[in-house]
Design a protein around this motif. Structure first.
Motif, mmCIF file in Angstrom:
data_model
loop_
_atom_site.group_PDB
_atom_site.id
_atom_site.type_symbol
_atom_site.label_atom_id
_atom_site.label_comp_id
_atom_site.label_asym_id
_atom_site.label_seq_id
_atom_site.Cartn_x
_atom_site.Cartn_y
_atom_site.Cartn_z
ATOM 1 N N LYS A 109 0.817 -1.213 0.000
ATOM 2 C CA LYS A 109 0.000 0.000 0.000
ATOM 3 C C LYS A 109 0.851 1.262 0.000
ATOM 4 C CE LYS A 109 -4.589 -0.339 1.868
ATOM 5 N NZ LYS A 109 -5.451 -0.335 3.015
ATOM 6 N N ARG A 110 1.939 1.254 0.784
ATOM 7 C CA ARG A 110 2.816 2.423 0.877
ATOM 8 C C ARG A 110 3.406 2.767 -0.487
ATOM 9 N NH1 ARG A 110 8.063 3.752 1.334
ATOM 10 N NH2 ARG A 110 8.845 1.639 1.192
ATOM 11 N N VAL A 111 3.819 1.762 -1.233
ATOM 12 C CA VAL A 111 4.389 1.984 -2.568
ATOM 13 C C VAL A 111 3.304 2.491 -3.512
ATOM 14 C CG1 VAL A 111 5.487 0.878 -4.554
ATOM 15 C CG2 VAL A 111 6.248 0.328 -2.239
ATOM 16 N N ARG A 112 2.107 1.944 -3.415
ATOM 17 C CA ARG A 112 0.989 2.398 -4.239
ATOM 18 C C ARG A 112 0.719 3.890 -3.987
ATOM 19 N NH1 ARG A 112 -2.246 -0.800 -6.853
ATOM 20 N NH2 ARG A 112 -1.725 -2.572 -5.542
ATOM 21 N N TYR A 113 0.788 4.301 -2.721
ATOM 22 C CA TYR A 113 0.606 5.704 -2.361
ATOM 23 C C TYR A 113 1.706 6.571 -2.997
ATOM 24 C CZ TYR A 113 0.951 9.962 0.382
ATOM 25 O OH TYR A 113 1.060 11.276 0.753
ATOM 26 N N LEU A 114 2.958 6.145 -2.905
ATOM 27 C CA LEU A 114 4.069 6.907 -3.482
ATOM 28 C C LEU A 114 3.929 7.041 -4.996
ATOM 29 C CD1 LEU A 114 7.054 5.419 -1.430
ATOM 30 C CD2 LEU A 114 5.960 7.652 -1.110
ATOM 31 N N LEU A 115 3.513 5.977 -5.657
ATOM 32 C CA LEU A 115 3.320 6.021 -7.113
ATOM 33 C C LEU A 115 2.190 6.979 -7.481
ATOM 34 C CD1 LEU A 115 3.689 2.231 -7.992
ATOM 35 C CD2 LEU A 115 5.397 4.035 -8.274
ATOM 36 N N SER A 116 1.122 6.964 -6.704
ATOM 37 C CA SER A 116 0.000 7.880 -6.949
ATOM 38 C C SER A 116 0.430 9.326 -6.755
ATOM 39 C CB SER A 116 -1.173 7.561 -6.012
ATOM 40 O OG SER A 116 -1.651 6.272 -6.255
ATOM 41 N N LEU A 117 1.211 9.573 -5.713
ATOM 42 C CA LEU A 117 1.717 10.919 -5.454
ATOM 43 C C LEU A 117 2.570 11.410 -6.615
ATOM 44 C CD1 LEU A 117 1.778 13.134 -3.295
ATOM 45 C CD2 LEU A 117 3.767 11.993 -2.308
ATOM 46 N N ASN A 118 3.441 10.561 -7.141
ATOM 47 C CA ASN A 118 4.259 10.928 -8.296
ATOM 48 C C ASN A 118 3.393 11.218 -9.525
ATOM 49 O OD1 ASN A 118 6.856 11.073 -7.434
ATOM 50 N ND2 ASN A 118 7.452 9.050 -8.125
ATOM 51 N N ALA A 119 2.379 10.422 -9.729
ATOM 52 C CA ALA A 119 1.496 10.640 -10.884
ATOM 53 C C ALA A 119 0.816 11.991 -10.789
ATOM 54 C CB ALA A 119 0.461 9.521 -10.964
ATOM 55 N N ILE A 120 0.336 12.344 -9.609
ATOM 56 C CA ILE A 120 -0.320 13.647 -9.401
ATOM 57 C C ILE A 120 0.679 14.780 -9.606
ATOM 58 C CG2 ILE A 120 -1.404 15.128 -7.663
ATOM 59 C CD1 ILE A 120 -2.655 12.453 -6.545
ATOM 60 N N ASN A 121 1.864 14.652 -9.009
ATOM 61 C CA ASN A 121 2.887 15.697 -9.146
ATOM 62 C C ASN A 121 3.324 15.875 -10.589
ATOM 63 O OD1 ASN A 121 2.888 16.215 -6.402
ATOM 64 N ND2 ASN A 121 4.656 14.924 -5.991
ATOM 65 N N SER A 122 3.462 14.782 -11.323
ATOM 66 C CA SER A 122 3.948 14.885 -12.707
ATOM 67 C C SER A 122 2.931 15.571 -13.602
ATOM 68 C CB SER A 122 4.342 13.519 -13.254
ATOM 69 O OG SER A 122 3.243 12.668 -13.353
ATOM 70 N N ILE A 123 1.646 15.456 -13.286
ATOM 71 C CA ILE A 123 0.631 16.197 -14.050
ATOM 72 C C ILE A 123 0.880 17.687 -13.943
ATOM 73 C CG2 ILE A 123 -1.831 16.804 -14.135
ATOM 74 C CD1 ILE A 123 -2.389 13.863 -13.346
ATOM 75 N N ASP A 124 1.200 18.137 -12.739
ATOM 76 C CA ASP A 124 1.478 19.556 -12.508
ATOM 77 C C ASP A 124 2.735 19.998 -13.266
ATOM 78 O OD1 ASP A 124 1.140 22.126 -11.268
ATOM 79 O OD2 ASP A 124 2.765 21.583 -9.896
ATOM 80 N N TRP A 125 3.789 19.179 -13.253
ATOM 81 C CA TRP A 125 5.038 19.546 -13.931
ATOM 82 C C TRP A 125 4.892 19.570 -15.445
ATOM 83 C CZ3 TRP A 125 7.314 15.187 -10.637
ATOM 84 C CH2 TRP A 125 7.516 15.630 -9.331
ATOM 85 N N LEU A 126 3.982 18.754 -15.985
ATOM 86 C CA LEU A 126 3.820 18.661 -17.425
ATOM 87 C C LEU A 126 2.838 19.698 -17.981
ATOM 88 C CD1 LEU A 126 3.753 14.797 -17.816
ATOM 89 C CD2 LEU A 126 5.546 16.342 -18.593
ATOM 90 N N SER A 127 2.146 20.390 -17.096
ATOM 91 C CA SER A 127 1.153 21.358 -17.604
ATOM 92 C C SER A 127 1.744 22.726 -17.810
ATOM 93 C CB SER A 127 -0.029 21.421 -16.644
ATOM 94 O OG SER A 127 0.382 21.791 -15.350
#
Length: 127
Positions: A109-127
């Protein structure tokens, strides 16, 4: 894992970080003082590969800094630098450009959370 796309190597104290942290046109290199989960490294490498392959413009112009943000799961560069120094051993993490990435399978679960956090952050960096 597809050969030579991702490499994680423990490094000694006498290596100058500023000399090894770089993007050489084929691979991105970063140094952290902790060992991120393998899945986080894979996802970070996939995002870097996507940016390069698709020639995407990002808010963060330096690929090594973007790689550091992804490895540390931070949105802010200063927070990422601080988080990367938490630990006793140094690791050189290399991510090379490729069209062949291994599928990420997540069991914790902890890794799933970290991956989700990266996905959210990368949306911001790519916009």
């Amino acid at each position: 894992m597809v050969d030579n796309l991702i490499a994680i190597e423990k490094i000694s104290e006498n290596i100058n970080e500023k000399e090894v942290i770089r993007f050489d046109g084929k691979c991105v290199y970063q140094v952290v003082y902790f060992l991120p989960p393998r899945e986080v490294v894979q996802q970070a490498c996939e995002i870097i590969n996507y940016i390069i392959r698709e020639n995407r413009v990002t808010r963060i112009k330096s690929l090594p800094i973007l790689f550091l943000l992804l490895l540390t799961n931070k949105r802010n560069i200063n927070d990422a630098i601080e988080a990367s120094k938490n630990g006793n051993e140094r690791y050189l993490i290399k991510c090379c450009i490729s069209n062949q990435m291994e599928k990420i399978s997540v069991s914790e679960k902890r890794v799933r959370y970290l991956l989700s956090l990266n996905a959210i952050n990368s949306i911001d960096w790519l916009s």
